[in-house]
Each structure stands twice: as structure tokens, then as C-alpha cells.
Design a protein around this motif. Structure first.
Motif, PDB file in Angstrom:
ATOM      1  N   GLN A   1      35.608  31.029  45.241  1.00 23.83           N
ATOM      2  CA  GLN A   1      36.202  30.746  43.931  1.00 23.83           C
ATOM      3  C   GLN A   1      36.480  32.054  43.187  1.00 23.83           C
ATOM      4  O   GLN A   1      37.547  32.237  42.591  1.00 23.83           O
ATOM      5  N   LEU A   2      35.517  32.971  43.218  1.00 27.63           N
ATOM      6  CA  LEU A   2      35.663  34.243  42.518  1.00 27.63           C
ATOM      7  C   LEU A   2      36.741  35.108  43.169  1.00 27.63           C
ATOM      8  O   LEU A   2      37.496  35.797  42.476  1.00 27.63           O
ATOM      9  N   ALA A   3      36.840  35.044  44.490  1.00 26.56           N
ATOM     10  CA  ALA A   3      37.901  35.778  45.185  1.00 26.56           C
ATOM     11  C   ALA A   3      39.271  35.275  44.737  1.00 26.56           C
ATOM     12  O   ALA A   3      40.207  36.065  44.525  1.00 26.56           O
ATOM     13  N   ALA A   4      39.393  33.957  44.566  1.00 23.98           N
ATOM     14  CA  ALA A   4      40.658  33.374  44.127  1.00 23.98           C
ATOM     15  C   ALA A   4      41.020  33.805  42.708  1.00 23.98           C
ATOM     16  O   ALA A   4      42.189  33.796  42.326  1.00 23.98           O
ATOM     17  N   GLU A   5      40.016  34.199  41.930  1.00 29.00           N
ATOM     18  CA  GLU A   5      40.247  34.686  40.562  1.00 29.00           C
ATOM     19  C   GLU A   5      40.596  36.171  40.534  1.00 29.00           C
ATOM     20  O   GLU A   5      40.801  36.742  39.472  1.00 29.00           O
ATOM     21  N   GLY A   6      40.625  36.801  41.705  1.00 27.61           N
ATOM     22  CA  GLY A   6      40.987  38.207  41.767  1.00 27.61           C
ATOM     23  C   GLY A   6      39.830  39.178  41.700  1.00 27.61           C
ATOM     24  O   GLY A   6      40.027  40.387  41.519  1.00 27.61           O
ATOM     25  N   VAL A   7      38.607  38.684  41.865  1.00 25.11           N
ATOM     26  CA  VAL A   7      37.430  39.560  41.827  1.00 25.11           C
ATOM     27  C   VAL A   7      37.470  40.534  43.000  1.00 25.11           C
ATOM     28  O   VAL A   7      37.715  40.138  44.146  1.00 25.11           O
ATOM     29  N   GLN A   8      37.247  41.807  42.708  1.00 26.70           N
ATOM     30  CA  GLN A   8      37.236  42.857  43.719  1.00 26.70           C
ATOM     31  C   GLN A   8      35.817  43.270  44.123  1.00 26.70           C
ATOM     32  O   GLN A   8      35.609  43.812  45.203  1.00 26.70           O
ATOM     33  N   GLU A   9      34.874  43.041  43.225  1.00 27.75           N
ATOM     34  CA  GLU A   9      33.488  43.444  43.487  1.00 27.75           C
ATOM     35  C   GLU A   9      32.550  42.313  43.121  1.00 27.75           C
ATOM     36  O   GLU A   9      32.564  41.817  41.994  1.00 27.75           O
ATOM     37  N   LEU A  10      31.730  41.922  44.085  1.00 30.86           N
ATOM     38  CA  LEU A  10      30.762  40.854  43.900  1.00 30.86           C
ATOM     39  C   LEU A  10      29.370  41.477  43.992  1.00 30.86           C
ATOM     40  O   LEU A  10      29.060  42.170  44.967  1.00 30.86           O
ATOM     41  N   ILE A  11      28.540  41.236  42.979  1.00 30.51           N
ATOM     42  CA  ILE A  11      27.204  41.835  42.960  1.00 30.51           C
ATOM     43  C   ILE A  11      26.179  40.731  43.106  1.00 30.51           C
ATOM     44  O   ILE A  11      26.062  39.843  42.248  1.00 30.51           O
ATOM     45  N   LEU A  12      25.445  40.759  44.217  1.00 31.91           N
ATOM     46  CA  LEU A  12      24.437  39.731  44.500  1.00 31.91           C
ATOM     47  C   LEU A  12      23.168  40.064  43.749  1.00 31.91           C
ATOM     48  O   LEU A  12      22.623  41.170  43.873  1.00 31.91           O
ATOM     49  N   ILE A  13      22.666  39.100  42.976  1.00 28.68           N
ATOM     50  CA  ILE A  13      21.462  39.351  42.192  1.00 28.68           C
ATOM     51  C   ILE A  13      20.472  38.200  42.322  1.00 28.68           C
ATOM     52  O   ILE A  13      20.830  37.050  42.582  1.00 28.68           O
ATOM     53  N   SER A  14      19.215  38.549  42.133  1.00 28.53           N
ATOM     54  CA  SER A  14      18.103  37.615  41.969  1.00 28.53           C
ATOM     55  C   SER A  14      16.930  38.503  41.572  1.00 28.53           C
ATOM     56  O   SER A  14      17.100  39.702  41.361  1.00 28.53           O
ATOM     57  N   GLN A  15      15.736  37.937  41.466  1.00 29.76           N
ATOM     58  CA  GLN A  15      14.596  38.810  41.169  1.00 29.76           C
ATOM     59  C   GLN A  15      14.218  39.652  42.391  1.00 29.76           C
ATOM     60  O   GLN A  15      13.865  40.814  42.263  1.00 29.76           O
TER      61      GLN A  15
END
Length: 451
Positions: A184-198
Motif C-alpha cells: 500500500q505504501l509503495a503504491a503511495e510513492g514511498v521510497q523509504e520504509l523504516i521497520l520499527i518495534s521495541q
């Protein structure tokens, strides 16, 4: 829609808190509530608070008091709402609602109840909720960047940390759910995805019976997003399998955020992280051997109760030896409700401040050397801002994570949210300077992507 109140949101705290804010915004917008960035024009102001350390609480309290003095109806959400629910309701009559960290998905219902005159307290004793790809979300980051939460909560009990009390135990999303949101985020044009959790390296342990970060990274390798960055990679979870997945998945950046906190075994034992001292050096060496171009960021706490000069010297030597690309340093903050709050041999703030300065003085020449090594290279830069007065562009290369690392100042023209090649011409301790590369410049090294 005309009779619905206008709502503003004041976001405080970390990127995990930011995702909660984005989901609340998404749910409100989906339900037809007008959302305004101007708090003065809003009927209600949602303040998503942070309660991680004293300084964060003070910022949250200042924000709440300013809004109360302005006569605003306040909905208090986030960690401080979870932490000090009764105190906040007693001290702030302007607070019309209190929403805990596991209850932000109920925000529309909370607003509806408040409109009937009810003073709402919606705080689960044990947070268990985690949003997924079906939960509406309104992103507040720059155009090309998105955070993606892979898990919420923490099963560790570090002596200085109150997060498990505020966020509950770890609960992971499925690989399928995470990949669906990434698409979904790729379809919005996101170039950088940052994986987070504790603890991102513990991802999947609760639902699969074993950590599944390696499998998740390989699945995300199929998503059309150029940069995937991992935050909060605890050293014990950086197994050969995970390191191999980072090395072999082209869009996973070999940028590792390692929250080490200290180097000395005795301090780590007091922090209730006794397992870490045995793996620190080995993991760092293993990463550098397997991924020679890996970028390592870490954070340290100085002045933990009982930290001696010898302990601190051990930390200084550790930082000098490993030459981390980026280092963040914090002084110990005694948090009521954590084991470290009652430990003997608490250090004066003056000693802690001096140690912070000394550690940063050791790190700064290292950071400068690392940055100056970029001069003459052509690197891909994600353009995030433009100075309207000078036309200068501002962005980051894959070496820099948003908000915590440096920036790259770029001369030339480019579209916001685009990845472009930039020739690095100068550097200082924290930032780089360059211009948009031309056909005559060297082909981009894409120096953080391993074929």
C-alpha cells in the motif's frame, strides 16, 4: 460533516507514537471529522504524549498546560495517558478524555461520547491492540518516507525502561499483514520504509514461536520500495541468518541501529541486560565481516547507577575501537516504577553531563572521518525539503536515518520525494554537502546496496 467538531492533533514522542497519531488521524478523517493543523481553530486538540523519560514528560506537560490556559478541550492520548491517568484527570479539568496506548483505535467513539458531555477514560489495564494494514492511516512524515510497525510492546525488562509497563508485552503482526501494508505504501510513492518495534530482531517470536525477521526481510524484498531500513536491532537477534538476509536482499539497507546502551559487563548486568556483554564484540565483528559497507548506529546511557570511572573508560575504549558511524548519548533518567529508580550509587547530574560530553568528544572525530570518506562519491539521496529562500535542497543518503542522523544539503533541482544521484563535495561532523550529479560524474556507487 458540517456539525462535526474540528480536531487538531499535537504529536509528541517517538516514531512508534507517530504511527498511533497517524492511525487516529486516519480514523477521524474516515469518519468525516475536519482535521486542522491550527490548534487555535480546533474544537478539540488531541495531545499524543510521551512518558519515556523525565524530559519527555516535561514537554508533554508544557504542551497540555499551554492548551489548557488557551481554554482548549483536550483529549490526552499516548504513554503519559497510560502512565498517569488519574493524576492527569485530577490536575487538568480541561481534559475531556484520556485514551491509553492500547486504545487509540477507539478515538472516534471517544470523541462521540465527549460530544454528549461525558468525560471519557478509555485506558486498557494491559495494552493488547496493534493496528494492521486495514486500519486507516494518514501519514505525517515527508512524502517519500513511512514507518512500518512490525510489532508492539516488549518482553524484556531492562532496569531503566518503563516501556513494557506503558505498551504491554510483544505482539507481532503476521508477515502477510506487514507485506500488504508495505505494498500500500509503495503504491503511495514511498521510497523509504523504516521497520520499527521495541525489539525488531525479536519480530515474530510471539506468534511463530521463533524470531522471523530474516523471513520478513526476504518477503519485503519483493515489494517495490528502494530502501528498507531496520531500527532497534538488538545484538542478540542479529543471527547469521538475519545478517545473510540483510546482505542478500537488495532493497534492505545494511544500516543497523543497535541500541547497545553500554559496553561494560557489570553495568549491563545492573541494567538487566546480562546477555549482551558476551555478544557485543562478536556481533559487530560478524556484521563488518559479512557486510563490509554496513553503517552502524548506536545509543548509550552514561551515568547509570553504580557506573564507575573504570566502567566509563571501558565504554570510551569500546567506542574508539568499533568506530560507529553514528552515536547517540543520553544521561541516565531515573524513572519511578523501574528497578533502576531505587538502585544505590546514583550519580550527580554534573558527573553524567561531563561523561556525555567526553563520550561525544571521542565520537565526533570518528563521525567526521566517516563523513569525509564520502567526499568525491556519487550517492543516491532522497530529497525531502527545499529551502524556499535559497532553493537549496535537503535530503539524506542511505547512511542517514531521518531525525537521528545527519542531512545532505544539495545544490540543483529535483522533485521532493525523489531519489537522485548527488556528488558529495564537502562534509562536517554531522552533515554532507553536494550537488545534483551530471552525466560527466561517476555513476552512483549505491554504496549501501550489495548486489
Amino acid at each position: 460533516m458540517g456539525n462535526k467538531p474540528t480536531i487538531a492533533v499535537s504529536h509528541l514522542g517517538c516514531e512508534k507514537n507517530r504511527i498511533d497519531t497517524e492511525h487516529m488521524l486516519g480514523l477521524l478523517v474516515q469518519s468525516g471529522y475536519p482535521v486542522d493543523t491550527n490548534e487555535e481553530l480546533a474544537d478539540f486538540v488531541i495531545v499524543n504524549t510521551c512518558s519515556f523519560i523525565q524530559a519527555a514528560r516535561e514537554e508533554s506537560v508544557r504542551t497540555l498546560v499551554e492548551l489548557a490556559e488557551a481554554g482548549k478541550k483536550i483529549v490526552i492520548t499516548g504513554c503519559m495517558a497510560q502512565h498517569f491517568q488519574d493524576e492527569l484527570l485530577a490536575e487538568l479539568p480541561e481534559a475531556v478524555a484520556l485514551v491509553g496506548t492500547g486504545d487509540y483505535h477507539k478515538i472516534v467513539n471517544v470523541i462521540e461520547r465527549v460530544q454528549t458531555g461525558e468525560r471519557v477514560k478509555e485506558v486498557s489495564l494491559e495494552p493488547t491492540y496493534i493496528a494492521d494494514e486495514t486500519t486507516p492511516r494518514y501519514r505525517t512524515t515527508t512524502e517519500g518516507v513511512a514507518y512500518l510497525r512490525v510489532a508492539e510492546g516488549c518482553d524484556y525488562r531492562c532496569a531503566f525502561c518503563i516501556i513494557p509497563h506503558l505498551r504491554g508485552n510483544q505482539r507481532s503482526r503476521t508477515i502477510e499483514s506487514i507485506v500488504a501494508e508495505a505494498k500500500q505504501l509503495a503504491a503511495e510513492g514511498v521510497q523509504e520504509l523504516i521497520l520499527i518495534s521495541q525489539i525488531t530482531t525479536n519480530y515474530g517470536l510471539d506468534i511463530y514461536g521463533e524470531p522471523k525477521l530474516a523471513e520478513l526481510l526476504r518477503a519485503l524484498g519483493e515489494v517495490d520500495i528502494p530502501w528498507i531500513r531496520i531500527h532497534y536491532a538488538y545484538p542478540t537477534g542479529l543471527t547469521p541468518k538475519v545478517i545473510e538476509a540483510i546482505r542478500e536482499t537488495p532493497n534492505v539497507l545494511p544500516y543497523l541501529d543497535l541500541p547497545l546502551q553500554h559496553s561494560h559487563p557489570e553495568v549491563l548486568r545492573s541494567m538487566n541486560r546480562p546477555w549482551q556483554a558476551q555478544v557485543n564484540d562478536g556481533v559487530i565483528d560478524r556484521i563488518k565481516t559479512a557486510i563490509p559497507n554496513a553503517v552502524l548506529r548506536t545509543t548509550f546511557i552514561v551515568g547509570f547507577p553504580g557506573e564507575t570511572e573504570a566502567h566509563f573508560e571501558h565504554l570510551l575504549e569500546f567506542v574508539q575501537r568499533h568506530e560507529f558511524d553514528h552515536v547517540g548519548v543520553f544521561t541516565f533518567s531515573p524513572e519511578e516504577g523501574t528497578p533502576a529508580y531505587d538502585l544505590p550509587n546514583q550519580l550527580p547530574q554534573s558527573v553524567m553531563d561531563a561523561r556525555l560530553d567526553a563520550l561525544m568528544q571521542v565520537q565526533q572525530p570518528i563521525s567526521l572521518k566517516k563523513n569525509r570518506a564520502e567526499i568525491g562519491k556519487v550517492v543516491d539521496v532522497l530529497i525531502e525539503q527545499e529551502n524556499p529562500d535559497t532553493g537549496e535542497l535537503v535530503g539524506r543518503s542511505a547512511r542517514f536515518a531521518p531525525d537521528v542522523d545527519g542531512l545532505i544539503y544539495v545544490q540543483g533541482n529535483a522533485r521532493l520525494g525523489s531519489l537522485i544521484p548527488v556528488l558529495i563535495q564537502d562534509a562536517d561532523v554531522y552533515d554532507l554537502y553536494g550537488r545534483v550529479a551530471t552525466a560527466n560524474d561517476v555513476i552512483p556507487l549505491r554504496s549501501l546496496t550489495v548486489p
